[in-house]
Design a protein around this motif. Structure first.
Motif, PDB file in Angstrom:
ATOM      1  N   HIS A 136     -51.678 -18.904   8.493  1.00  0.00           N
ATOM      2  CA  HIS A 136     -51.863 -17.658   7.738  1.00  0.00           C
ATOM      3  C   HIS A 136     -51.942 -17.919   6.234  1.00  0.00           C
ATOM      4  CE1 HIS A 136     -51.714 -14.755  10.988  1.00  0.00           C
ATOM      5  NE2 HIS A 136     -50.685 -15.385  11.506  1.00  0.00           N
ATOM      6  N   LEU A 137     -51.180 -18.880   5.733  1.00  0.00           N
ATOM      7  CA  LEU A 137     -51.264 -19.224   4.321  1.00  0.00           C
ATOM      8  C   LEU A 137     -52.655 -19.732   3.963  1.00  0.00           C
ATOM      9  CD1 LEU A 137     -47.833 -21.071   3.919  1.00  0.00           C
ATOM     10  CD2 LEU A 137     -48.443 -18.883   2.875  1.00  0.00           C
ATOM     11  N   LEU A 138     -53.210 -20.597   4.819  1.00  0.00           N
ATOM     12  CA  LEU A 138     -54.541 -21.151   4.564  1.00  0.00           C
ATOM     13  C   LEU A 138     -55.625 -20.089   4.742  1.00  0.00           C
ATOM     14  CD1 LEU A 138     -54.094 -24.572   6.384  1.00  0.00           C
ATOM     15  CD2 LEU A 138     -54.243 -24.205   3.918  1.00  0.00           C
ATOM     16  N   ARG A 139     -55.454 -19.228   5.735  1.00  0.00           N
ATOM     17  CA  ARG A 139     -56.445 -18.169   5.937  1.00  0.00           C
ATOM     18  C   ARG A 139     -56.443 -17.191   4.771  1.00  0.00           C
ATOM     19  NH1 ARG A 139     -56.073 -14.250  11.117  1.00  0.00           N
ATOM     20  NH2 ARG A 139     -54.315 -13.454   9.879  1.00  0.00           N
ATOM     21  N   ASN A 232     -62.077 -27.111  -6.676  1.00  0.00           N
ATOM     22  CA  ASN A 232     -62.669 -25.765  -6.664  1.00  0.00           C
ATOM     23  C   ASN A 232     -62.012 -24.846  -5.638  1.00  0.00           C
ATOM     24  OD1 ASN A 232     -63.795 -26.723  -4.285  1.00  0.00           O
ATOM     25  ND2 ASN A 232     -65.918 -26.687  -5.025  1.00  0.00           N
ATOM     26  N   GLU A 233     -61.028 -25.375  -4.900  1.00  0.00           N
ATOM     27  CA  GLU A 233     -60.183 -24.566  -4.027  1.00  0.00           C
ATOM     28  C   GLU A 233     -58.768 -25.100  -4.157  1.00  0.00           C
ATOM     29  OE1 GLU A 233     -61.583 -23.925   0.050  1.00  0.00           O
ATOM     30  OE2 GLU A 233     -63.452 -24.895  -0.549  1.00  0.00           O
ATOM     31  N   LEU A 234     -57.867 -24.292  -4.676  1.00  0.00           N
ATOM     32  CA  LEU A 234     -56.471 -24.698  -4.845  1.00  0.00           C
ATOM     33  C   LEU A 234     -55.592 -23.839  -3.954  1.00  0.00           C
ATOM     34  CD1 LEU A 234     -54.230 -26.288  -6.411  1.00  0.00           C
ATOM     35  CD2 LEU A 234     -54.186 -24.358  -8.014  1.00  0.00           C
ATOM     36  N   VAL A 235     -54.708 -24.503  -3.208  1.00  0.00           N
ATOM     37  CA  VAL A 235     -53.747 -23.787  -2.370  1.00  0.00           C
ATOM     38  C   VAL A 235     -52.361 -24.361  -2.650  1.00  0.00           C
ATOM     39  CG1 VAL A 235     -53.083 -23.083  -0.049  1.00  0.00           C
ATOM     40  CG2 VAL A 235     -55.493 -23.526  -0.569  1.00  0.00           C
ATOM     41  N   ILE A 236     -51.409 -23.479  -2.950  1.00  0.00           N
ATOM     42  CA  ILE A 236     -50.030 -23.894  -3.194  1.00  0.00           C
ATOM     43  C   ILE A 236     -49.203 -23.490  -1.984  1.00  0.00           C
ATOM     44  CG2 ILE A 236     -48.014 -23.674  -4.684  1.00  0.00           C
ATOM     45  CD1 ILE A 236     -49.874 -23.067  -6.995  1.00  0.00           C
TER      46      ILE A 236
END
Length: 457
Positions: A136-139, A232-236
């Motif tokens: 869910h975090l990645l989605r 160009n895509e950052l996810v924490i």
């Protein structure tokens, strides 16, 4: 302390959070105080320091003690007012576009994480519940692309590697990009930047305008390793364990370049998972590589794995020395096998659901002195469980080296103490000493490395 140039600015979302509900706006406004605000401030400061050569979170935080963020509500969205922000994040008064995108990506991920936890929608009592949470975090971050055939290559390695090793990572990234493969890293400098830089040129040569440069990080890491501008895509992700799971769930193959304690942690994490009996037949291409000058490093790491986890663990990866094109060919071929495997079993291309991850690899490990001392570094356990404990040992060393809380713990209580079987501790000692001698614990040129650990038989 060296004086840093600062500026005041007002920025609106671009790339993330362009449209918000009234409830979400109100939720963001409520982050102006307390731990959530402190967390966002820390991540924002790291992002605004993109390009910094500091790998010490404590140093970055102390360099801008007056940095402040104010969140203002406006029609259908928000505006951030930045006070005493690092001036290098701006050009002629305008924030650099990639920096602005990453700033609001950080806000997106932190707010979503807090919302999920506040509403108790996460089942942390089961392995499947934790995996669903990572999904869910990645989605929510729009990272998952259904229908796109596998082509995401995760690159792990050190943030403070030498110039020759960095050039090699760029060349490998270039070869991967020429074959249409995308890059995922921990988003910082060194190995986290080199493959992305090489792939950017290759994608341009192949007229690939949709190249992805995915950076996965967590609050403790991003504060010490500011994102590189190619991302160009950052996810924490909320912690190191969720970050590591995200890597192996979205990646279709992994390349490991030279590094230090953090790289050893990542390798042990992955081998611990791959050594689980349920994953015996699951294809997952894993390559260790570097230039000729890194041959001693690769051999030391290989010897350590053999001495601690055994020859079966060594069979789960290839070692390719000084041959970027061969690395890319082997990875492309390995990903074809992954694609075929998932087609046959009707598994998603964008998320590796079939990979079994034991709960001990999923729950956060807090590297306190007591927890480090109680790690079970013995052979009296299954090999994948030993890998989990060794992974935690290296995680604690990383914390003591570069993370703000870990550095403060060492300053207050002295070095961590690690105890275990002689057959485990001696190879561990040799590997860590090699890291120190090769300047893989700190940036080259820093003062002499003072270990944050003590090893006891």
């Amino acid at each position: 302390m060296v004086s840093r140039k600062t500026t005041h600015a007002s920025v609106s979302p671009k790339g993330s959070l362009e449209t918000l509900s009234q409830r979400e706006v109100q939720q963001l406004r409520e982050t102006g105080s307390g731990s959530v605000y402190a967390l966002f401030r820390q991540c924002a400061l790291a992002i605004l320091n993109t390009g910094s050569h500091s790998d010490n979170a404590k140093t970055i935080l102390e360099a801008y003690p007056d940095f402040e963020i104010r969140i203002h509500q406006q029609d259908r969205g928000i505006r951030l007012e930045l006070l005493n922000a690092p001036a290098d994040a701006f050009v002629d008064g305008e924030m650099i576009a990639s920096t602005r995108e990453m700033l609001f990506s950080a806000l997106r991920d932190i707010v979503y994480t807090e919302s999920e936890l506040a509403h108790q929608r996460v089942d942390f009592s089961s392995s499947q519940g934790i995996t669903d949470y990572v999904f869910h975090l990645l989605r929510n971050a729009r990272t998952l692309r259904p229908g796109v055939e596998p082509k995401m290559v995760v690159c792990w390695g050190g943030h403070s590697i030498g110039h020759e090793e960095y050039k090699y990572t760029k060349t490998v990234g270039h070869e991967l990009g020429l074959r249409g493969l995308d890059i995922c890293t921990g988003c910082g400098p060194g190995v986290m930047k080199g493959p992305m830089k090489g792939a950017t040129i290759a994608h341009a040569k192949q007229r690939n305008v949709g190249g992805r440069y995915l950076g996965l990080t967590e609050p403790g890491i991003i504060a010490a390793e500011a994102p590189n501008p190619i991302v160009n895509e950052l996810v924490i992700l909320p912690d190191i364990e969720k970050r590591l799971e995200a890597f192996v769930r979205v990646g279709h193959g992994i390349i490991i370049f030279p590094g230090g304690a953090g790289t050893a942690e990542e390798l042990l994490y992955l081998l611990g998972i791959l050594m689980h009996p349920d994953n015996r037949d699951l294809p997952f291409p894993l390559i260790l590589t570097g230039p000729r000058s890194a041959s001693a490093y690769l051999q030391q790491l290989h010897d350590f794995i053999g001495a601690t986890l055994g020859s079966d663990a060594q069979q789960r990866y290839q070692i390719i020395l000084h041959d970027p094109a061969q690395v890319a060919r082997e990875m492309a071929q390995g990903i074809k096998a992954v694609t075929q495997f998932r087609r046959e079993r009707n598994d998603a291309f964008h998320f590796n659901w079939l990979l079994k991850i034991d709960e001990q690899f999923q729950h956060p490990f807090e590297p306190t002195h007591d927890n480090m001392a109680n790690l079970k570094l013995t052979r009296e356990q299954p090999v994948h469980e030993l890998a989990a404990h060794l992974r935690r040992a290296f995680s604690g060393i990383v914390s003591g080296n570069v993370k703000d809380q870990g550095i403060r713990r060492i300053e207050q209580h002295g070095p961590y103490r690690l105890a275990g079987d002689k057959a485990i501790m001696q190879p561990l000692d040799r590997l860590l000493q090699a890291f120190v001698e090769q300047h893989r614990m700190k940036l080259p040129g820093n003062t002499a490395y003072v270990p944050c650990y003590q090893l006891v038989d």
